[in-house]
Design a protein around this motif. Structure first.
Motif, PDB file in Angstrom:
ATOM      1  N   SER A  67      -9.364   9.609   0.435  1.00  0.00           N
ATOM      2  CA  SER A  67      -9.541  10.543   1.687  1.00  0.00           C
ATOM      3  C   SER A  67      -9.609  12.104   1.792  1.00  0.00           C
ATOM      4  O   SER A  67      -7.892  12.498   1.479  1.00  0.00           O
ATOM      5  CB  SER A  67      -9.446  10.027   3.221  1.00  0.00           C
ATOM      6  OG  SER A  67      -9.248   8.411   3.267  1.00  0.00           O
ATOM      7  N   THR A  74       0.714  -0.857  -0.115  1.00  0.00           N
ATOM      8  CA  THR A  74      -0.408  -0.227   0.003  1.00  0.00           C
ATOM      9  C   THR A  74       1.437   1.656   0.082  1.00  0.00           C
ATOM     10  O   THR A  74       1.958   1.402   1.279  1.00  0.00           O
ATOM     11  CB  THR A  74      -0.395   0.259   1.127  1.00  0.00           C
ATOM     12  OG1 THR A  74      -2.271  -1.366   1.719  1.00  0.00           O
ATOM     13  CG2 THR A  74      -1.800   0.994   1.012  1.00  0.00           C
ATOM     14  N   TRP A 119     -13.697   5.017  -2.735  1.00  0.00           N
ATOM     15  CA  TRP A 119     -13.018   3.589  -3.151  1.00  0.00           C
ATOM     16  C   TRP A 119     -13.892   2.242  -3.224  1.00  0.00           C
ATOM     17  O   TRP A 119     -15.193   2.748  -3.131  1.00  0.00           O
ATOM     18  CB  TRP A 119     -11.899   3.034  -2.009  1.00  0.00           C
ATOM     19  CG  TRP A 119     -13.119   2.058  -0.931  1.00  0.00           C
ATOM     20  CD1 TRP A 119     -12.896   1.240  -0.940  1.00  0.00           C
ATOM     21  CD2 TRP A 119     -13.167   2.803   0.553  1.00  0.00           C
ATOM     22  NE1 TRP A 119     -13.861  -0.050   0.627  1.00  0.00           N
ATOM     23  CE2 TRP A 119     -13.862   1.478   1.320  1.00  0.00           C
ATOM     24  CE3 TRP A 119     -13.812   3.532   0.819  1.00  0.00           C
ATOM     25  CZ2 TRP A 119     -14.925   1.677   1.962  1.00  0.00           C
ATOM     26  CZ3 TRP A 119     -14.640   3.995   2.156  1.00  0.00           C
ATOM     27  CH2 TRP A 119     -15.119   2.825   2.922  1.00  0.00           C
ATOM     28  N   GLU A 126     -14.995   9.220   2.229  1.00  0.00           N
ATOM     29  CA  GLU A 126     -13.808   8.114   1.507  1.00  0.00           C
ATOM     30  C   GLU A 126     -14.743   8.150   0.267  1.00  0.00           C
ATOM     31  O   GLU A 126     -15.781   8.067   0.432  1.00  0.00           O
ATOM     32  CB  GLU A 126     -13.741   7.124   2.429  1.00  0.00           C
ATOM     33  CG  GLU A 126     -13.054   7.629   3.668  1.00  0.00           C
ATOM     34  CD  GLU A 126     -11.908   6.726   4.126  1.00  0.00           C
ATOM     35  OE1 GLU A 126     -12.430   5.736   4.700  1.00  0.00           O
ATOM     36  OE2 GLU A 126     -10.852   7.064   4.991  1.00  0.00           O
ATOM     37  N   THR A 178      -3.515   0.415  -3.524  1.00  0.00           N
ATOM     38  CA  THR A 178      -1.827  -1.139  -3.111  1.00  0.00           C
ATOM     39  C   THR A 178      -2.455  -1.924  -5.172  1.00  0.00           C
ATOM     40  O   THR A 178      -2.548  -1.617  -5.320  1.00  0.00           O
ATOM     41  CB  THR A 178      -3.402  -1.503  -2.372  1.00  0.00           C
ATOM     42  OG1 THR A 178      -4.618  -2.026  -2.681  1.00  0.00           O
ATOM     43  CG2 THR A 178      -4.158  -1.427  -1.279  1.00  0.00           C
ATOM     44  N   SER A 224       0.852   5.489  -0.313  1.00  0.00           N
ATOM     45  CA  SER A 224       0.099   6.444   0.923  1.00  0.00           C
ATOM     46  C   SER A 224       1.024   7.634   1.261  1.00  0.00           C
ATOM     47  O   SER A 224       2.116   7.789   1.003  1.00  0.00           O
ATOM     48  CB  SER A 224       0.373   5.408   2.412  1.00  0.00           C
ATOM     49  OG  SER A 224      -0.837   6.622   3.065  1.00  0.00           O
ATOM     50  N   THR A 225      -0.267   8.663   0.616  1.00  0.00           N
ATOM     51  CA  THR A 225       0.123   9.919   0.515  1.00  0.00           C
ATOM     52  C   THR A 225      -0.575  11.118   0.697  1.00  0.00           C
ATOM     53  O   THR A 225      -1.389  11.097   0.351  1.00  0.00           O
ATOM     54  CB  THR A 225       1.637  10.421  -0.848  1.00  0.00           C
ATOM     55  OG1 THR A 225       1.866  11.538  -0.468  1.00  0.00           O
ATOM     56  CG2 THR A 225       0.465  10.346  -2.086  1.00  0.00           C
ATOM     57  N   GLU A 226      -0.189  12.238   1.567  1.00  0.00           N
ATOM     58  CA  GLU A 226      -0.968  13.181   1.273  1.00  0.00           C
ATOM     59  C   GLU A 226      -0.210  14.038   1.499  1.00  0.00           C
ATOM     60  O   GLU A 226       0.637  14.552   0.997  1.00  0.00           O
ATOM     61  CB  GLU A 226      -1.028  13.575   3.392  1.00  0.00           C
ATOM     62  CG  GLU A 226      -1.776  12.324   4.044  1.00  0.00           C
ATOM     63  CD  GLU A 226      -2.170  11.690   5.128  1.00  0.00           C
ATOM     64  OE1 GLU A 226      -1.697  11.271   6.256  1.00  0.00           O
ATOM     65  OE2 GLU A 226      -2.130  13.417   6.010  1.00  0.00           O
ATOM     66  N   GLN A 263      -4.666   5.716  -1.090  1.00  0.00           N
ATOM     67  CA  GLN A 263      -3.863   4.586  -1.119  1.00  0.00           C
ATOM     68  C   GLN A 263      -4.119   3.976  -1.742  1.00  0.00           C
ATOM     69  O   GLN A 263      -5.185   3.535  -2.169  1.00  0.00           O
ATOM     70  CB  GLN A 263      -4.708   4.061   0.560  1.00  0.00           C
ATOM     71  CG  GLN A 263      -4.035   5.086   1.821  1.00  0.00           C
ATOM     72  CD  GLN A 263      -5.008   4.825   3.172  1.00  0.00           C
ATOM     73  OE1 GLN A 263      -5.941   4.872   2.984  1.00  0.00           O
ATOM     74  NE2 GLN A 263      -4.149   4.120   3.847  1.00  0.00           N
ATOM     75  N   ARG A 266      -7.924   4.061  -2.556  1.00  0.00           N
ATOM     76  CA  ARG A 266      -8.308   4.721  -1.753  1.00  0.00           C
ATOM     77  C   ARG A 266      -8.632   5.675  -1.660  1.00  0.00           C
ATOM     78  O   ARG A 266      -7.339   6.662  -0.997  1.00  0.00           O
ATOM     79  CB  ARG A 266      -8.130   4.140  -0.081  1.00  0.00           C
ATOM     80  CG  ARG A 266      -9.575   4.939   0.953  1.00  0.00           C
ATOM     81  CD  ARG A 266      -9.036   4.197   1.564  1.00  0.00           C
ATOM     82  NE  ARG A 266      -9.808   2.886   1.999  1.00  0.00           N
ATOM     83  CZ  ARG A 266     -10.411   2.460   3.252  1.00  0.00           C
ATOM     84  NH1 ARG A 266     -11.448   3.034   3.543  1.00  0.00           N
ATOM     85  NH2 ARG A 266     -11.224   1.376   2.509  1.00  0.00           N
ATOM     86  N   ARG A 280      -5.671  11.778   1.348  1.00  0.00           N
ATOM     87  CA  ARG A 280      -5.278  11.333   1.569  1.00  0.00           C
ATOM     88  C   ARG A 280      -5.245   9.892   0.550  1.00  0.00           C
ATOM     89  O   ARG A 280      -6.544  10.077   0.445  1.00  0.00           O
ATOM     90  CB  ARG A 280      -4.918  10.221   2.550  1.00  0.00           C
ATOM     91  CG  ARG A 280      -4.466   9.090   2.629  1.00  0.00           C
ATOM     92  CD  ARG A 280      -4.280   8.113   4.342  1.00  0.00           C
ATOM     93  NE  ARG A 280      -4.411   8.973   6.022  1.00  0.00           N
ATOM     94  CZ  ARG A 280      -5.019   8.791   6.712  1.00  0.00           C
ATOM     95  NH1 ARG A 280      -6.388   8.603   6.767  1.00  0.00           N
ATOM     96  NH2 ARG A 280      -4.596   9.965   7.623  1.00  0.00           N
TER      97      ARG A 280
END
Ligand SMILES: [Zn+2]
Length: 136
Positions: A123, A4, A135, A133, A39, A6-8, A37, A121, A35
């Motif tokens: 957010s 996964t 997804w 959110e 995968t 993940s970055t913001e 995500q 996903r 955010r």
């Protein structure tokens, strides 16, 4: 899904919820926090490295952080964007971020790789305590 990514990031934009009976119906702005995500079941090459060692480039995921004049969402009037129009709720923007980010990631894949194992996903915080959110 073993990996996964993940970055913001944040972007500042203005909008109006057209037809909203209340303050959201007037022109105002937010510092949106995003955010993402992503995968993946396997690692892939990217535009910048040809060995299979990445899920995706963080740079590709962060497209929306760019200024609106460079194709992102920062300092945009969201209602002016053809893909959003007058419906600039957090729900609609989150779905747009999902669609557009996956499209951009899939553009970087090698020929013959449909990216079917990739799941994203999104957010999206419109305020520090209100998040949507999205997804599939
Ligand atoms: Zn708003």
């Amino acid at each position: 899904m073993p990996w996964t990514l993940s970055t913001e990031f944040t972007f500042d934009s203005a909008h109006t919820i057209t037809g909203y009976d209340g303050p959201c119906g007037r022109l105002h702005g937010h510092t949106y926090r995003v955010r993402l995500q992503l995968t993946s079941e396997r690692l892939r090459p990217s535009a910048h490295v040809r060995r299979s060692i990445m899920v995706a480039d963080f740079k590709t995921l962060k497209w929306a952080k760019k200024d609106v004049t460079q194709g992102g969402l920062d300092h945009a009037y969201l209602n002016d964007l053809p893909d959003l129009g007058d419906d600039t709720t957090a729900e609609v923007i989150a779905a747009y971020l999902h669609r557009e980010t996956l499209r951009r990631v899939k553009e970087t894949l090698d020929e013959g790789d449909d990216g079917a194992d990739l799941r994203l996903r999104v957010s999206l915080w419109e305020t520090p305590d209100s998040c949507c959110e999205y997804w599939e």
